[in-house]
Motif scaffolding. Structure first.
Motif, PDB file in Angstrom:
ATOM      1  N   GLU A  82      12.187 -12.535   9.963  1.00 56.66           N
ATOM      2  CA  GLU A  82      11.353 -12.245   8.805  1.00 56.66           C
ATOM      3  C   GLU A  82      11.988 -11.134   7.970  1.00 56.66           C
ATOM      4  O   GLU A  82      12.434 -10.120   8.496  1.00 56.66           O
ATOM      5  CB  GLU A  82       9.948 -11.835   9.253  1.00 56.66           C
ATOM      6  N   HIS A  83      12.004 -11.337   6.670  1.00 56.07           N
ATOM      7  CA  HIS A  83      12.565 -10.355   5.746  1.00 56.07           C
ATOM      8  C   HIS A  83      11.539 -10.053   4.660  1.00 56.07           C
ATOM      9  O   HIS A  83      10.649 -10.860   4.373  1.00 56.07           O
ATOM     10  CB  HIS A  83      13.858 -10.870   5.119  1.00 56.07           C
ATOM     11  N   GLU A  84      11.687  -8.890   4.040  1.00 60.15           N
ATOM     12  CA  GLU A  84      10.798  -8.485   2.946  1.00 60.15           C
ATOM     13  C   GLU A  84      11.615  -8.286   1.679  1.00 60.15           C
ATOM     14  O   GLU A  84      12.688  -7.684   1.695  1.00 60.15           O
ATOM     15  CB  GLU A  84      10.068  -7.185   3.282  1.00 60.15           C
ATOM     16  N   THR A  86      10.745  -7.129  -2.434  1.00 58.22           N
ATOM     17  CA  THR A  86       9.829  -6.805  -3.524  1.00 58.22           C
ATOM     18  C   THR A  86      10.384  -7.451  -4.783  1.00 58.22           C
ATOM     19  O   THR A  86      11.503  -7.149  -5.204  1.00 58.22           O
ATOM     20  CB  THR A  86       9.700  -5.283  -3.721  1.00 58.22           C
ATOM     21  N   ARG A 120       5.125  -7.746  -2.751  1.00 63.18           N
ATOM     22  CA  ARG A 120       6.008  -7.678  -1.578  1.00 63.18           C
ATOM     23  C   ARG A 120       5.892  -9.017  -0.866  1.00 63.18           C
ATOM     24  O   ARG A 120       4.813  -9.398  -0.416  1.00 63.18           O
ATOM     25  CB  ARG A 120       5.598  -6.526  -0.654  1.00 63.18           C
ATOM     26  N   TRP A 121       6.985  -9.717  -0.774  1.00 66.60           N
ATOM     27  CA  TRP A 121       7.009 -11.044  -0.163  1.00 66.60           C
ATOM     28  C   TRP A 121       7.684 -10.961   1.205  1.00 66.60           C
ATOM     29  O   TRP A 121       8.731 -10.329   1.347  1.00 66.60           O
ATOM     30  CB  TRP A 121       7.779 -12.022  -1.051  1.00 66.60           C
ATOM     31  N   HIS A 122       7.083 -11.601   2.192  1.00 72.91           N
ATOM     32  CA  HIS A 122       7.653 -11.653   3.540  1.00 72.91           C
ATOM     33  C   HIS A 122       7.887 -13.110   3.916  1.00 72.91           C
ATOM     34  O   HIS A 122       7.022 -13.967   3.717  1.00 72.91           O
ATOM     35  CB  HIS A 122       6.686 -11.032   4.563  1.00 72.91           C
ATOM     36  N   ALA A 177       8.434 -17.822   1.777  1.00 75.41           N
ATOM     37  CA  ALA A 177       7.490 -16.728   2.031  1.00 75.41           C
ATOM     38  C   ALA A 177       6.174 -17.243   2.578  1.00 75.41           C
ATOM     39  O   ALA A 177       5.620 -18.233   2.081  1.00 75.41           O
ATOM     40  CB  ALA A 177       7.243 -15.938   0.745  1.00 75.41           C
ATOM     41  N   ARG A 179       3.890 -14.497   3.600  1.00 70.70           N
ATOM     42  CA  ARG A 179       3.032 -13.333   3.412  1.00 70.70           C
ATOM     43  C   ARG A 179       3.256 -12.754   2.030  1.00 70.70           C
ATOM     44  O   ARG A 179       4.368 -12.786   1.486  1.00 70.70           O
ATOM     45  CB  ARG A 179       3.298 -12.262   4.479  1.00 70.70           C
ATOM     46  N   ASP A 182       1.525  -8.049   2.423  1.00 72.93           N
ATOM     47  CA  ASP A 182       1.145  -7.795   3.823  1.00 72.93           C
ATOM     48  C   ASP A 182      -0.017  -8.651   4.316  1.00 72.93           C
ATOM     49  O   ASP A 182      -0.555  -8.392   5.398  1.00 72.93           O
ATOM     50  CB  ASP A 182       0.825  -6.305   4.042  1.00 72.93           C
TER      51      ASP A 182
END
Length: 367
Positions: A82-84, A86, A120-122, A177, A179, A182
Protein backbone atom coordinates in the motif's frame (compact mmCIF):
# COMPACT_ATOMS: atom_id res chain seq x y z
CA UNK A 1 -31.05 19.57 -2.10
CA UNK A 2 -32.20 15.94 -2.23
CA UNK A 3 -29.23 14.91 -4.34
CA UNK A 4 -26.83 16.71 -1.99
CA UNK A 5 -28.23 14.80 1.01
CA UNK A 6 -28.38 11.54 -0.95
CA UNK A 7 -24.69 11.63 -1.77
CA UNK A 8 -23.51 13.04 1.55
CA UNK A 9 -22.40 16.40 0.22
CA UNK A 10 -22.23 19.53 2.33
CA UNK A 11 -25.06 22.07 2.07
CA UNK A 12 -24.05 24.79 -0.34
CA UNK A 13 -22.52 22.32 -2.79
CA UNK A 14 -23.19 23.53 -6.34
CA UNK A 15 -25.12 20.79 -8.15
CA UNK A 16 -24.66 20.98 -11.91
CA UNK A 17 -26.83 17.92 -12.59
CA UNK A 18 -28.85 15.71 -10.26
CA UNK A 19 -28.85 12.68 -12.61
CA UNK A 20 -26.12 11.75 -13.27
CA UNK A 21 -24.85 13.46 -10.14
CA UNK A 22 -22.39 16.21 -10.98
CA UNK A 23 -21.48 18.74 -8.32
CA UNK A 24 -18.66 21.07 -7.34
CA UNK A 25 -17.61 22.52 -4.03
CA UNK A 26 -18.77 25.94 -3.04
CA UNK A 27 -15.70 28.15 -3.35
CA UNK A 28 -15.66 29.16 0.32
CA UNK A 29 -15.87 25.51 1.44
CA UNK A 30 -13.08 24.50 -0.93
CA UNK A 31 -10.87 27.23 0.51
CA UNK A 32 -11.20 25.95 4.08
CA UNK A 33 -8.84 22.94 3.96
CA UNK A 34 -5.99 21.96 1.65
CA UNK A 35 -6.98 18.29 1.97
CA UNK A 36 -10.54 18.44 0.70
CA UNK A 37 -13.07 16.70 2.97
CA UNK A 38 -15.04 13.97 1.24
CA UNK A 39 -18.30 15.88 1.72
CA UNK A 40 -16.78 18.81 -0.21
CA UNK A 41 -14.84 16.93 -2.93
CA UNK A 42 -16.30 17.47 -6.41
CA UNK A 43 -18.18 14.70 -8.23
CA UNK A 44 -18.14 14.13 -12.00
CA UNK A 45 -20.18 11.29 -13.48
CA UNK A 46 -21.54 10.29 -16.88
CA UNK A 47 -24.05 7.68 -15.78
CA UNK A 48 -25.79 6.13 -12.77
CA UNK A 49 -23.55 5.51 -9.77
CA UNK A 50 -22.74 1.78 -9.54
CA UNK A 51 -23.26 0.00 -6.24
CA UNK A 52 -20.49 -2.58 -6.10
CA UNK A 53 -20.05 -4.46 -2.83
CA UNK A 54 -16.44 -4.86 -1.73
CA UNK A 55 -16.82 -8.65 -1.58
CA UNK A 56 -18.14 -8.74 -5.15
CA UNK A 57 -15.56 -6.50 -6.77
CA UNK A 58 -13.15 -8.14 -9.22
CA UNK A 59 -10.39 -6.72 -11.37
CA UNK A 60 -9.30 -8.43 -14.59
CA UNK A 61 -5.93 -7.48 -16.09
CA UNK A 62 -5.58 -8.68 -19.67
CA UNK A 63 -4.47 -7.75 -23.18
CA UNK A 64 -0.76 -7.61 -24.02
CA UNK A 65 0.34 -9.25 -20.78
CA UNK A 66 2.33 -12.38 -20.02
CA UNK A 67 -0.12 -13.60 -17.40
CA UNK A 68 -3.72 -12.47 -17.04
CA UNK A 69 -4.85 -11.56 -13.53
CA UNK A 70 -8.19 -11.88 -11.79
CA UNK A 71 -8.00 -10.04 -8.48
CA UNK A 72 -10.45 -9.71 -5.62
CA UNK A 73 -10.23 -6.73 -3.28
CA UNK A 74 -8.73 -9.01 -0.63
CA UNK A 75 -6.00 -10.16 -3.01
CA UNK A 76 -5.27 -6.63 -4.20
CA UNK A 77 -4.90 -5.28 -0.68
CA UNK A 78 -2.96 -8.24 0.69
CA UNK A 79 -0.61 -9.08 -2.19
CA UNK A 80 0.45 -5.56 -3.17
CA UNK A 81 2.13 -2.97 -0.99
CA UNK A 82 0.00 0.00 0.00
CA UNK A 83 1.25 3.46 -0.94
CA UNK A 84 -0.02 6.98 -0.26
CA UNK A 85 -0.10 9.85 -2.74
CA UNK A 86 -1.48 13.32 -2.07
CA UNK A 87 -2.94 14.39 -5.39
CA UNK A 88 -5.28 16.99 -6.82
CA UNK A 89 -7.87 15.84 -9.34
CA UNK A 90 -9.27 18.43 -11.73
CA UNK A 91 -12.15 18.10 -14.16
CA UNK A 92 -11.25 19.04 -17.74
CA UNK A 93 -14.20 21.46 -17.67
CA UNK A 94 -13.05 23.28 -14.53
CA UNK A 95 -13.69 27.06 -14.82
CA UNK A 96 -15.86 26.52 -17.93
CA UNK A 97 -18.24 29.21 -16.64
CA UNK A 98 -15.68 31.83 -17.67
CA UNK A 99 -15.76 30.49 -21.23
CA UNK A 100 -19.57 30.51 -21.20
CA UNK A 101 -19.49 34.20 -20.30
CA UNK A 102 -17.65 34.82 -23.58
CA UNK A 103 -19.77 32.58 -25.81
CA UNK A 104 -22.41 29.92 -25.03
CA UNK A 105 -21.31 26.27 -24.83
CA UNK A 106 -24.55 24.27 -25.20
CA UNK A 107 -24.84 20.86 -23.58
CA UNK A 108 -21.92 21.29 -21.17
CA UNK A 109 -22.12 21.96 -17.43
CA UNK A 110 -20.90 25.48 -16.53
CA UNK A 111 -18.36 24.38 -13.94
CA UNK A 112 -16.75 27.05 -11.80
CA UNK A 113 -13.39 26.73 -10.02
CA UNK A 114 -14.74 24.06 -7.63
CA UNK A 115 -14.38 21.11 -10.02
CA UNK A 116 -10.97 20.60 -8.45
CA UNK A 117 -10.17 18.89 -5.14
CA UNK A 118 -7.26 17.29 -3.31
CA UNK A 119 -7.15 14.09 -1.26
CA UNK A 120 -4.75 11.60 0.28
CA UNK A 121 -5.13 8.44 -1.77
CA UNK A 122 -4.05 5.00 -0.54
CA UNK A 123 -3.70 1.96 -2.74
CA UNK A 124 -1.47 -0.28 -4.80
CA UNK A 125 0.79 1.13 -7.44
CA UNK A 126 -0.60 0.28 -10.85
CA UNK A 127 3.00 -0.43 -11.89
CA UNK A 128 3.20 -3.24 -9.33
CA UNK A 129 0.00 -4.83 -10.58
CA UNK A 130 1.15 -4.59 -14.19
CA UNK A 131 4.52 -6.08 -13.25
CA UNK A 132 2.70 -9.02 -11.69
CA UNK A 133 1.04 -9.54 -15.08
CA UNK A 134 4.46 -9.49 -16.75
CA UNK A 135 4.17 -6.03 -18.30
CA UNK A 136 7.40 -4.12 -18.86
CA UNK A 137 8.06 -0.64 -20.20
CA UNK A 138 7.28 -0.05 -23.87
CA UNK A 139 6.90 3.37 -25.44
CA UNK A 140 4.17 2.42 -27.88
CA UNK A 141 1.70 0.69 -25.53
CA UNK A 142 -1.37 2.01 -23.70
CA UNK A 143 -3.32 0.94 -20.62
CA UNK A 144 -7.09 0.98 -20.89
CA UNK A 145 -9.45 1.20 -17.88
CA UNK A 146 -13.06 0.04 -18.05
CA UNK A 147 -15.80 0.69 -15.52
CA UNK A 148 -19.34 -0.68 -15.11
CA UNK A 149 -21.20 2.66 -15.23
CA UNK A 150 -23.08 3.04 -18.51
CA UNK A 151 -23.07 6.57 -19.91
CA UNK A 152 -26.18 7.59 -21.83
CA UNK A 153 -24.43 10.66 -23.23
CA UNK A 154 -21.92 8.50 -25.10
CA UNK A 155 -22.59 7.73 -28.75
CA UNK A 156 -23.57 4.94 -28.69
CA UNK A 157 -24.39 4.48 -24.99
CA UNK A 158 -21.59 2.44 -23.40
CA UNK A 159 -19.68 1.73 -20.21
CA UNK A 160 -17.22 4.42 -19.24
CA UNK A 161 -13.63 3.83 -20.30
CA UNK A 162 -10.38 5.63 -20.87
CA UNK A 163 -6.67 4.99 -21.34
CA UNK A 164 -3.25 6.42 -20.57
CA UNK A 165 0.16 5.71 -22.10
CA UNK A 166 1.97 2.78 -20.49
CA UNK A 167 4.89 5.04 -19.56
CA UNK A 168 2.50 7.05 -17.33
CA UNK A 169 0.84 3.90 -16.00
CA UNK A 170 4.23 2.66 -14.79
CA UNK A 171 4.92 5.89 -12.89
CA UNK A 172 5.14 5.56 -9.11
CA UNK A 173 2.30 8.01 -8.47
CA UNK A 174 -0.46 6.15 -10.36
CA UNK A 175 -2.57 4.11 -7.94
CA UNK A 176 -5.38 1.63 -7.76
CA UNK A 177 -6.86 3.38 -4.74
CA UNK A 178 -9.15 1.89 -2.11
CA UNK A 179 -8.83 4.60 0.55
CA UNK A 180 -9.49 8.33 0.39
CA UNK A 181 -8.46 10.62 3.27
CA UNK A 182 -7.82 7.58 5.50
CA UNK A 183 -11.31 6.14 4.98
CA UNK A 184 -12.57 3.39 2.65
CA UNK A 185 -13.16 4.88 -0.79
CA UNK A 186 -16.81 6.06 -0.92
CA UNK A 187 -19.15 4.68 -3.53
CA UNK A 188 -19.67 8.12 -5.12
CA UNK A 189 -15.94 8.56 -5.62
CA UNK A 190 -15.30 5.17 -7.17
CA UNK A 191 -15.39 2.70 -4.31
CA UNK A 192 -14.40 0.02 -3.74
CA UNK A 193 -11.45 0.75 -6.11
CA UNK A 194 -10.65 3.48 -8.59
CA UNK A 195 -7.69 4.56 -10.66
CA UNK A 196 -5.91 7.75 -9.58
CA UNK A 197 -3.72 9.30 -12.28
CA UNK A 198 -2.09 12.38 -10.73
CA UNK A 199 -1.27 15.17 -13.16
CA UNK A 200 -3.82 14.04 -15.78
CA UNK A 201 -7.37 15.31 -16.25
CA UNK A 202 -9.85 13.70 -13.88
CA UNK A 203 -11.49 11.79 -16.73
CA UNK A 204 -8.49 9.45 -16.81
CA UNK A 205 -8.84 8.52 -13.12
CA UNK A 206 -11.52 5.94 -13.85
CA UNK A 207 -13.84 5.06 -10.97
CA UNK A 208 -15.17 1.57 -10.11
CA UNK A 209 -12.53 0.11 -12.41
CA UNK A 210 -13.06 -3.59 -13.12
CA UNK A 211 -10.88 -4.25 -16.15
CA UNK A 212 -7.40 -3.10 -17.16
CA UNK A 213 -6.28 -3.94 -20.68
CA UNK A 214 -2.80 -3.38 -22.09
CA UNK A 215 -3.09 -2.58 -25.79
CA UNK A 216 -1.10 -1.24 -28.72
CA UNK A 217 -3.29 1.85 -29.24
CA UNK A 218 -5.33 4.25 -27.12
CA UNK A 219 -8.77 3.10 -26.00
CA UNK A 220 -11.49 3.35 -28.62
CA UNK A 221 -14.04 4.08 -25.89
CA UNK A 222 -16.17 7.15 -26.65
CA UNK A 223 -14.63 9.09 -23.75
CA UNK A 224 -11.15 8.61 -25.14
CA UNK A 225 -11.76 8.66 -28.88
CA UNK A 226 -14.45 11.36 -29.13
CA UNK A 227 -14.99 13.17 -25.83
CA UNK A 228 -12.33 15.00 -23.80
CA UNK A 229 -10.61 16.33 -26.90
CA UNK A 230 -9.57 19.93 -27.44
CA UNK A 231 -11.16 21.23 -30.63
CA UNK A 232 -10.33 24.39 -32.59
CA UNK A 233 -12.50 27.38 -31.74
CA UNK A 234 -14.45 27.16 -35.01
CA UNK A 235 -14.93 23.37 -34.96
CA UNK A 236 -18.24 21.52 -34.71
CA UNK A 237 -18.53 20.40 -31.05
CA UNK A 238 -20.03 17.13 -32.31
CA UNK A 239 -16.91 16.30 -34.30
CA UNK A 240 -16.29 12.61 -34.77
CA UNK A 241 -13.75 10.25 -33.27
CA UNK A 242 -10.14 11.29 -33.56
CA UNK A 243 -10.83 14.98 -34.06
CA UNK A 244 -8.95 17.52 -31.96
CA UNK A 245 -6.21 17.00 -29.39
CA UNK A 246 -6.77 14.25 -26.79
CA UNK A 247 -6.52 15.71 -23.30
CA UNK A 248 -4.04 14.16 -20.91
CA UNK A 249 -1.80 16.29 -18.69
CA UNK A 250 -3.39 19.13 -16.74
CA UNK A 251 -2.05 22.58 -17.61
CA UNK A 252 -0.65 25.18 -15.21
CA UNK A 253 -3.66 26.75 -13.50
CA UNK A 254 -4.84 28.89 -10.62
CA UNK A 255 -8.15 30.15 -9.29
CA UNK A 256 -9.46 32.82 -6.96
CA UNK A 257 -11.83 31.30 -4.41
CA UNK A 258 -12.44 34.23 -2.04
CA UNK A 259 -13.95 36.77 -2.23
CA UNK A 260 -16.60 36.03 -4.83
CA UNK A 261 -16.75 37.91 -8.10
CA UNK A 262 -18.89 41.01 -7.63
CA UNK A 263 -18.62 40.92 -3.85
CA UNK A 264 -19.55 44.19 -2.14
CA UNK A 265 -17.14 44.90 0.72
CA UNK A 266 -16.34 47.84 3.00
CA UNK A 267 -13.05 49.72 2.71
CA UNK A 268 -10.06 48.25 4.51
CA UNK A 269 -7.91 45.14 4.27
CA UNK A 270 -9.34 41.95 2.75
CA UNK A 271 -7.63 38.62 2.13
CA UNK A 272 -7.85 37.31 -1.42
CA UNK A 273 -7.17 33.57 -1.60
CA UNK A 274 -7.21 30.64 -3.95
CA UNK A 275 -5.30 27.63 -5.25
CA UNK A 276 -2.64 27.00 -7.88
CA UNK A 277 -1.78 23.70 -9.57
CA UNK A 278 1.31 23.01 -11.65
CA UNK A 279 -0.09 20.12 -13.68
CA UNK A 280 1.57 16.76 -14.36
CA UNK A 281 4.84 16.72 -12.39
CA UNK A 282 5.42 20.49 -12.15
CA UNK A 283 5.21 22.31 -8.83
CA UNK A 284 4.01 25.83 -8.17
CA UNK A 285 6.92 28.19 -7.64
CA UNK A 286 5.12 31.51 -7.29
CA UNK A 287 1.71 33.15 -7.51
CA UNK A 288 1.47 36.86 -8.30
CA UNK A 289 -1.57 38.99 -7.48
CA UNK A 290 -2.58 42.32 -8.96
CA UNK A 291 -5.15 44.66 -7.39
CA UNK A 292 -5.23 47.00 -10.38
CA UNK A 293 -6.27 44.76 -13.25
CA UNK A 294 -2.76 43.56 -14.04
CA UNK A 295 -0.88 46.88 -14.12
CA UNK A 296 1.29 45.97 -11.13
CA UNK A 297 1.99 42.67 -9.36
CA UNK A 298 3.06 41.45 -5.94
CA UNK A 299 3.88 37.88 -4.83
CA UNK A 300 1.25 36.07 -2.77
CA UNK A 301 1.96 33.97 0.29
CA UNK A 302 2.10 30.27 -0.59
CA UNK A 303 1.22 27.29 1.59
CA UNK A 304 3.84 24.58 2.07
CA UNK A 305 4.34 22.20 -0.84
CA UNK A 306 2.63 18.82 -0.56
CA UNK A 307 4.56 17.42 -3.52
CA UNK A 308 4.40 17.65 -7.29
CA UNK A 309 0.89 16.21 -7.60
CA UNK A 310 -0.98 18.57 -5.25
CA UNK A 311 -2.16 22.15 -5.43
CA UNK A 312 -0.85 24.95 -3.24
CA UNK A 313 -3.06 27.46 -1.53
CA UNK A 314 -2.12 31.13 -1.81
CA UNK A 315 -3.31 34.32 -0.13
CA UNK A 316 -2.75 38.05 -0.52
CA UNK A 317 -4.05 41.04 1.46
CA UNK A 318 -5.53 43.93 -0.49
CA UNK A 319 -6.26 47.31 1.11
CA UNK A 320 -9.64 48.26 -0.34
CA UNK A 321 -10.63 51.84 -1.06
CA UNK A 322 -13.94 53.19 -2.36
CA UNK A 323 -14.75 52.21 -5.94
CA UNK A 324 -14.01 48.95 -7.73
CA UNK A 325 -10.96 46.74 -7.43
CA UNK A 326 -10.00 44.37 -10.24
CA UNK A 327 -8.04 41.48 -8.77
CA UNK A 328 -6.04 39.20 -11.07
CA UNK A 329 -3.83 36.21 -10.21
CA UNK A 330 -1.20 34.38 -12.23
CA UNK A 331 0.84 31.27 -11.40
CA UNK A 332 4.39 30.25 -12.28
CA UNK A 333 5.69 26.70 -12.18
CA UNK A 334 9.12 25.47 -11.08
CA UNK A 335 10.35 25.35 -14.67
CA UNK A 336 9.60 29.01 -15.31
CA UNK A 337 6.28 28.43 -17.05
CA UNK A 338 3.63 31.14 -16.75
CA UNK A 339 -0.11 30.62 -16.77
CA UNK A 340 -1.90 31.79 -19.95
CA UNK A 341 -3.24 35.33 -19.75
CA UNK A 342 -6.29 35.47 -22.01
CA UNK A 343 -9.49 33.49 -21.40
CA UNK A 344 -10.86 34.50 -24.81
CA UNK A 345 -7.79 33.13 -26.59
CA UNK A 346 -8.33 29.71 -25.00
CA UNK A 347 -12.09 29.45 -25.75
CA UNK A 348 -13.09 26.19 -27.42
CA UNK A 349 -16.47 24.64 -28.28
CA UNK A 350 -16.35 22.02 -25.50
CA UNK A 351 -15.11 24.42 -22.85
CA UNK A 352 -12.07 22.43 -21.78
CA UNK A 353 -8.71 23.54 -20.40
CA UNK A 354 -9.39 27.03 -19.08
CA UNK A 355 -5.91 27.72 -17.76
CA UNK A 356 -6.14 31.52 -18.00
CA UNK A 357 -5.50 34.14 -15.32
CA UNK A 358 -8.48 34.23 -12.92
CA UNK A 359 -10.09 37.63 -12.34
CA UNK A 360 -12.45 39.02 -9.72
CA UNK A 361 -14.09 42.45 -9.46
CA UNK A 362 -14.73 43.70 -5.93
CA UNK A 363 -17.10 46.60 -5.31
CA UNK A 364 -15.99 48.73 -2.36
CA UNK A 365 -18.35 51.04 -0.53
CA UNK A 366 -19.42 52.21 2.89
CA UNK A 367 -22.74 50.93 4.18
Amino acid sequence: MTSVRTWGKRPGTVVQEAVPFNAEAAAAALADEEITPVDVFYARNHGPIPDVAANDWRLVVDGLVDAELDLSLDRLTSEFAEHEVTATLQCAGNRRDEFVAIRPIPGEDPWGPGATSTARWHGARLADVLASAGVTDADDLHVEFTAPDVAADASPAQAYGSSIPLRKALSREVLLAWRMNDEPLPRLHGGPVRVVVPGFIGARSVKWVHRITVRDSPSDNYFQASAYRLLPADADPGAGAGEGIPLSSIGLNSAILCPADGAVLPPGPVTVSGYALGGDDREIARVDVSADGGATWRPAELSASRGPWAWRFWSFTVDLVDGTVDVVARAWDDRGGLQSESTAALWNPKGYANYSWPRRRIVVGRS
